[in-house]
Design an enzyme around this catalytic site. Structure first.
Site, PDB file in Angstrom:
ATOM      1  N   GLY A  49      58.617  72.013  -9.917  1.00  0.00           N
ATOM      2  CA  GLY A  49      58.536  72.597 -10.857  1.00  0.00           C
ATOM      3  C   GLY A  49      59.507  74.345 -11.384  1.00  0.00           C
ATOM      4  N   GLN A  54      64.628  80.896 -14.453  1.00  0.00           N
ATOM      5  CA  GLN A  54      65.256  80.702 -12.966  1.00  0.00           C
ATOM      6  C   GLN A  54      66.110  80.020 -12.418  1.00  0.00           C
ATOM      7  OE1 GLN A  54      61.190  77.897 -11.013  1.00  0.00           O
ATOM      8  NE2 GLN A  54      62.039  79.466  -9.699  1.00  0.00           N
ATOM      9  N   CYS A  94      58.324  79.577  -3.685  1.00  0.00           N
ATOM     10  CA  CYS A  94      58.928  79.753  -4.940  1.00  0.00           C
ATOM     11  C   CYS A  94      60.760  79.074  -4.771  1.00  0.00           C
ATOM     12  CB  CYS A  94      58.309  80.458  -5.609  1.00  0.00           C
ATOM     13  SG  CYS A  94      59.511  80.694  -6.952  1.00  0.00           S
ATOM     14  N   LEU A  95      60.689  78.271  -5.240  1.00  0.00           N
ATOM     15  CA  LEU A  95      62.705  78.340  -5.387  1.00  0.00           C
ATOM     16  C   LEU A  95      63.049  79.210  -5.106  1.00  0.00           C
ATOM     17  CD1 LEU A  95      63.228  74.606  -7.194  1.00  0.00           C
ATOM     18  CD2 LEU A  95      62.777  74.918  -5.056  1.00  0.00           C
ATOM     19  N   HIS A 136      52.861  79.039 -12.232  1.00  0.00           N
ATOM     20  CA  HIS A 136      53.480  79.569 -11.938  1.00  0.00           C
ATOM     21  C   HIS A 136      54.526  79.989 -12.406  1.00  0.00           C
ATOM     22  CE1 HIS A 136      55.458  80.376  -8.369  1.00  0.00           C
ATOM     23  NE2 HIS A 136      57.108  79.945  -8.724  1.00  0.00           N
ATOM     24  N   GLU A 137      54.949  78.280 -13.274  1.00  0.00           N
ATOM     25  CA  GLU A 137      56.210  78.756 -14.426  1.00  0.00           C
ATOM     26  C   GLU A 137      56.378  79.607 -15.104  1.00  0.00           C
ATOM     27  OE1 GLU A 137      58.611  77.513 -12.193  1.00  0.00           O
ATOM     28  OE2 GLU A 137      57.324  75.954 -10.950  1.00  0.00           O
ATOM     29  N   HIS A 140      57.070  82.680 -14.508  1.00  0.00           N
ATOM     30  CA  HIS A 140      58.581  82.821 -14.881  1.00  0.00           C
ATOM     31  C   HIS A 140      59.342  83.296 -16.169  1.00  0.00           C
ATOM     32  CE1 HIS A 140      59.622  82.297 -10.316  1.00  0.00           C
ATOM     33  NE2 HIS A 140      59.322  81.363 -10.473  1.00  0.00           N
TER      34      HIS A 140
END
Length: 170
Positions: A49, A54, A94-95, A136-137, A140
């Site tokens: 994701g 991000q 997480c990225l 989660h996304e 962000h």
């Protein structure tokens, strides 16, 4: 298509609350290219994701693909959660917080409404990993990271670990 730089914690830009995407902008070539770039960046990372926040684009959209084969891409534009049910604990990564994983409690089942890549509104029921990923996304997009669910001590340890890793890499 192009790979986009992914912001990393504790970059303050990750705390920016995203604004809604104009529905008439969704089908423009520029926006479609941005979606392609997001998918390419997510798959290259590799991740499941990626929220626009991000990659320093503070608009409310995200791309997700939780399939093993990376062949089930999903686009959520201006997403909103309509319902939540149950609870699950999932070890998230997480990225934007590379190499860090922690248990986070989230709803097990959700109903989300959003616009798709074609600009059409849709509703989707999701559970398990997909439900976790959507939540989660969406965090962000609201300027929140999974480390915010950790204790202040653990969050500070994450900051120090990432700072040390960045210093060692320099």
């Amino acid at each position: 298509m192009a790979l986009l730089p992914i912001l990393e914690f504790p970059d303050a830009r990750l705390r920016t609350k995203a604004v809604a995407v104009a529905v008439d902008a969704i089908t423009t070539p520029e926006f479609q290219t941005r979606l392609d770039d997001m998918f390419e960046t997510m798959y290259d990372a590799p991740g499941i994701g990626l929220a626009a926040s991000q990659v320093d684009v503070h608009e409310r959209f995200m791309v997700i693909d939780v399939s093993e084969e990376n062949d089930a891409p999903l686009v959520f534009i201006n997403p909103e959660i309509l319902a939540k049910d149950g609870e699950q604990v999932y070890q998230e990564g997480c990225l934007s917080v590379p190499g860090i994983f922690a248990d986070v409690t989230r709803a097990n089942e959700i109903v989300v409404r959003a616009h798709g890549r074609d600009g059409q509104a849709f509703e989707m029921k999701a559970d398990g990993l997909l439900a976790v990923c959507i939540q989660h996304e969406m965090d962000h997009l609201d300027g929140k990271l999974f480390v915010d669910y950790l204790s202040p001590l653990k969050r500070e340890m994450v900051k120090r670990k990432l700072a040390k890793r960045a210093k060692d890499a320099a």
